[in-house]
Design an enzyme around this catalytic site. Structure first.
Site, PDB file in Angstrom:
ATOM      1  N   ASN A  58       2.511 -55.365  10.224  1.00  0.00           N
ATOM      2  CA  ASN A  58       3.660 -55.730   9.400  1.00  0.00           C
ATOM      3  C   ASN A  58       4.840 -54.831   9.763  1.00  0.00           C
ATOM      4  O   ASN A  58       4.640 -53.641  10.041  1.00  0.00           O
ATOM      5  CB  ASN A  58       3.278 -55.547   7.916  1.00  0.00           C
ATOM      6  CG  ASN A  58       4.326 -56.063   6.984  1.00  0.00           C
ATOM      7  OD1 ASN A  58       5.352 -55.438   6.753  1.00  0.00           O
ATOM      8  ND2 ASN A  58       4.090 -57.243   6.451  1.00  0.00           N
ATOM      9  N   GLU A  68     -11.481 -55.199  10.665  1.00  0.00           N
ATOM     10  CA  GLU A  68     -12.715 -55.098   9.880  1.00  0.00           C
ATOM     11  C   GLU A  68     -12.477 -55.517   8.436  1.00  0.00           C
ATOM     12  O   GLU A  68     -13.269 -56.239   7.831  1.00  0.00           O
ATOM     13  CB  GLU A  68     -13.238 -53.651   9.898  1.00  0.00           C
ATOM     14  CG  GLU A  68     -13.600 -53.114  11.259  1.00  0.00           C
ATOM     15  CD  GLU A  68     -12.451 -52.419  11.974  1.00  0.00           C
ATOM     16  OE1 GLU A  68     -11.293 -52.895  11.866  1.00  0.00           O
ATOM     17  OE2 GLU A  68     -12.696 -51.418  12.651  1.00  0.00           O
ATOM     18  N   CYS A 107     -11.713 -48.333   6.814  1.00  0.00           N
ATOM     19  CA  CYS A 107     -12.641 -49.460   7.004  1.00  0.00           C
ATOM     20  C   CYS A 107     -14.089 -49.028   6.767  1.00  0.00           C
ATOM     21  O   CYS A 107     -14.885 -49.784   6.206  1.00  0.00           O
ATOM     22  CB  CYS A 107     -12.479 -50.055   8.399  1.00  0.00           C
ATOM     23  SG  CYS A 107     -10.928 -50.977   8.557  1.00  0.00           S
TER      24      CYS A 107
HETATM   25  N1  THU Z   1      -7.087 -51.096  13.828  1.00  0.00           N
HETATM   26  C1  THU Z   1      -8.087 -51.944  13.436  1.00  0.00           C
HETATM   27  O1  THU Z   1      -7.898 -53.163  13.375  1.00  0.00           O
HETATM   28  N2  THU Z   1      -9.281 -51.401  13.125  1.00  0.00           N
HETATM   29  C2  THU Z   1      -9.568 -50.061  13.131  1.00  0.00           C
HETATM   30  O2  THU Z   1     -10.622 -49.663  12.686  1.00  0.00           O
HETATM   31  C3  THU Z   1      -8.601 -49.134  13.701  1.00  0.00           C
HETATM   32  C4  THU Z   1      -7.228 -49.665  13.941  1.00  0.00           C
HETATM   33  C5  THU Z   1      -5.763 -51.668  14.136  1.00  0.00           C
HETATM   34  C6  THU Z   1      -4.717 -51.290  13.141  1.00  0.00           C
HETATM   35  C7  THU Z   1      -3.459 -51.421  13.959  1.00  0.00           C
HETATM   36  O3  THU Z   1      -3.021 -52.778  13.900  1.00  0.00           O
HETATM   37  C8  THU Z   1      -3.890 -51.117  15.374  1.00  0.00           C
HETATM   38  O4  THU Z   1      -5.307 -51.219  15.378  1.00  0.00           O
HETATM   39  C9  THU Z   1      -3.483 -49.743  15.851  1.00  0.00           C
HETATM   40  O5  THU Z   1      -3.862 -48.766  14.956  1.00  0.00           O
END
Ligand code: THU
Length: 151
Positions: A58, A68, A107
């Site tokens: 965003n 997750e 997460c």
């Molecule tokens: N991100 C995830 O989707 N899962 C995680 O466990 C770590 C980080 C995403 C969040 C953000 O959109 C991007 O990875 C960089 O941090």
């Protein structure tokens, strides 16, 4: 029981490669124009249903959500509250996932809400044939959970 035996026992009825494939498909939907990092996740409910999610960023940054938690939110909002496993794949946009993308702390805590830390399997994958297995308890030891509040 040592680590390998414990994981082997937990992973018995888990379709590891199907979960990884599902996470890889979900990763293609990542909305991550700001970080350029794409994550896909696939959770397996106790009833053996698979729900997937991607990260959704965003412009105001803090409303961003990880893959997750997208997957868990989709499943919980459909009425599923208990989970056996999650597969996670992540890496820079348009690149094959040559790194293992571990779940962030938030997460891990959200997974803890809906899982038994000693049974729940976290699959951190680079691809279908290259992955690491952990129990949630290994990634979030001595966790705070529903039992602390009497639930
Ligand atoms: N991100 C995830 O989707 N899962 C995680 O466990 C770590 C980080 C995403 C969040 C953000 O959109 C991007 O990875 C960089 O941090």
């Amino acid at each position: 029981m040592d680590k390998n035996n414990k994981i082997t026992a937990c992973v018995q009825d888990i379709p590891v490669q199907e979960l990884i494939r599902s996470a890889m498909e979900a990763r293609k939907k990542a909305y991550s124009p700001y970080s350029g990092y794409q994550v896909g996740a696939a959770v397996l409910t106790n009833e053996l249903r698979i729900y997937t999610g991607c990260n959704i960023e965003n412009a105001a940054y803090t409303p961003s959500i990880c893959a997750e938690r997208t997957a868990i939110s989709k499943a919980v909002s459909e009425g599923w509250h208990k989970f056996k496993a999650i597969a996670i794949v992540g890496g820079p946009k348009n690149e094959t996932t040559d790194q293992y993308a571990f779940p962030c702390g938030v997460c891990r805590q959200v997974l803890r809400e809906f899982a038994d830390p000693d049974q729940f399997v976290v699959i951190v994958a680079r691809n279908e044939n290259d992955y690491k297995l952990y129990t949630l308890g290994e990634l979030l030891p001595e966790s705070f959970g529903p039992k602390n509040l009497g639930f």
